[in-house]
Motif scaffolding. Structure first.
Motif, mmCIF file in Angstrom:
data_model
loop_
_atom_site.group_PDB
_atom_site.id
_atom_site.type_symbol
_atom_site.label_atom_id
_atom_site.label_comp_id
_atom_site.label_asym_id
_atom_site.label_seq_id
_atom_site.Cartn_x
_atom_site.Cartn_y
_atom_site.Cartn_z
ATOM 1 N N GLU A 232 0.919 -1.195 -0.065
ATOM 2 C CA GLU A 232 -0.109 0.028 -0.142
ATOM 3 C C GLU A 232 0.887 1.163 -0.029
ATOM 4 O OE1 GLU A 232 -4.034 -1.511 2.089
ATOM 5 O OE2 GLU A 232 -2.590 -0.576 3.255
ATOM 6 N N VAL A 237 -2.336 4.012 -2.472
ATOM 7 C CA VAL A 237 -3.643 3.860 -2.125
ATOM 8 C C VAL A 237 -3.802 2.488 -1.613
ATOM 9 C CG1 VAL A 237 -3.896 2.792 -4.421
ATOM 10 C CG2 VAL A 237 -6.048 3.793 -3.438
ATOM 11 N N SER A 238 -4.948 2.155 -0.618
ATOM 12 C CA SER A 238 -5.288 1.141 0.279
ATOM 13 C C SER A 238 -5.748 -0.013 -0.576
ATOM 14 C CB SER A 238 -6.172 1.374 1.258
ATOM 15 O OG SER A 238 -7.310 1.717 0.992
ATOM 16 N N GLU A 241 -9.425 0.307 -0.942
ATOM 17 C CA GLU A 241 -9.943 1.313 -2.055
ATOM 18 C C GLU A 241 -10.030 0.547 -3.233
ATOM 19 O OE1 GLU A 241 -9.012 5.630 -0.435
ATOM 20 O OE2 GLU A 241 -7.276 4.408 -0.628
ATOM 21 N N VAL A 251 -15.581 4.756 -4.878
ATOM 22 C CA VAL A 251 -14.414 5.151 -4.330
ATOM 23 C C VAL A 251 -14.195 6.797 -4.338
ATOM 24 C CG1 VAL A 251 -13.227 2.966 -4.925
ATOM 25 C CG2 VAL A 251 -13.146 4.784 -6.444
ATOM 26 N N ARG A 254 -9.266 10.666 -5.198
ATOM 27 C CA ARG A 254 -8.018 10.650 -5.379
ATOM 28 C C ARG A 254 -7.801 8.952 -5.576
ATOM 29 N NH1 ARG A 254 -4.465 8.455 -1.872
ATOM 30 N NH2 ARG A 254 -2.282 8.925 -1.880
ATOM 31 N N ALA A 255 -8.419 8.135 -5.087
ATOM 32 C CA ALA A 255 -8.002 6.665 -5.291
ATOM 33 C C ALA A 255 -8.400 6.297 -6.876
ATOM 34 C CB ALA A 255 -9.032 5.930 -4.238
#
Length: 277
Positions: A232, A237-238, A241, A251, A254-255
């Motif tokens: 990540e 990003v996670s 997401e 979402v 940004r993601a």
């Protein structure tokens, strides 16, 4: 934070990567096992080979491979699963890799230290005139060499045992191009294709994998200067997401921007070699 409603582009990408919004983990596990069993029999080969790192993807794929060869043997087909440990010197999370092997219970386990071969290749390249921008650039290239040395070892064993190499790529890594082409991205069969990261975890839980491996923070651990750097952190990003994107859920802007841009910029990694016709 406001989230964007799913777009047609998002849905198209999810469909291209064969992701379903919902799965039944037990059914998915059986489907993947049966796929491996069928491919082994159809190919006329007698073994499945996979490197076990201690992460959830290789743990799940490894257990599925073992179950697949056991089912093949029940049907009268000669079949063996060979699990490989492929550390670069001393692996910091070796205990997790050993815990994964205990869970998988492979027919056979082999271990090969890829450090001598990886370092020798980099030394030979530099002796031949290859230069790097800085230490970080050199370390990044070495990381890709490590990934490809691991695949060299797996294909050597597959060649010796009449086997197929099992890949661990799932939809989240495919989406982000987070693999080394002809390294961990190379394989003969890829049972986790179409599963988001959370779905791989769900399949692992359904198989009875240890919770500490199912929920382990993912890391490729290829960069010596940044040991155990999380996926990540590399993505920006996670996984939550990324999985939401793949499963057609809203979402953040940004993601969405990071994921779509990364997907576009890594297209070449998902393609077969380009030909003139």
């Amino acid at each position: 934070m406001d989230k964007l409603a799913p777009t047609e582009q998002q849905r198209d990408i999810g469909a291209t990567l064969q992701v379903q919004a919902r799965i039944d983990p037990q059914q998915a596990a059986e489907r993947c096992r049966d796929f491996l069993c069928a491919q082994l029999k159809a190919s006329g080969q007698q073994a499945l080979v996979l490197g076990i790192s201690g992460g959830v993807d290789s743990t799940v794929a490894g257990r599925l491979a073992q179950l697949a060869v056991e089912k093949a043997r029940q049907k009268g087909h000669q079949a063996t699963f060979v699990a490989m440990r492929l550390p670069y010197g001393e692996q910091k999370d070796e205990a997790d890799a050993q815990r994964a092997l205990q869970f998988i219970e492979p027919d056979e386990a082999l271990s090969t230290d890829i450090k001598p071969a990886s370092d020798a290749m980099l030394d030979a390249l530099e002796a031949g005139g290859l230069m790097f921008r800085d230490a970080a650039h050199r370390d990044f290239v070495l990381g890709n060499i490590k990934a490809r040395q691991r695949m060299i070892a797996q294909y050597a064993v597959a060649g010796a045992r009449r086997g197929l190499v099992v890949g661990t790529d799932q939809a989240a890594e495919a989406l982000m191009g987070f693999f080394t082409k002809y390294g961990d991205g190379a394989c003969d069969v890829a049972p986790l294709t179409g599963l988001s990261k959370r779905q791989v975890r769900a399949v692992g839980a359904a198989l009875g994998a240890p919770g500490e491996l199912v929920d382990k923070v993912p890391t490729a651990d290829l960069e010596s200067l940044s040991p155990m750097k999380t996926d990540e952190e590399a993505f920006g990003v996670s996984y939550a997401e990324i999985d939401d994107f793949l499963e057609g859920k809203p979402v953040s802007e940004r993601a969405y921007r990071i994921i779509v841009s990364t997907y576009s910029n890594t297209t070449n990694k998902r393609n077969l070699p380009i030909t003139p016709v």
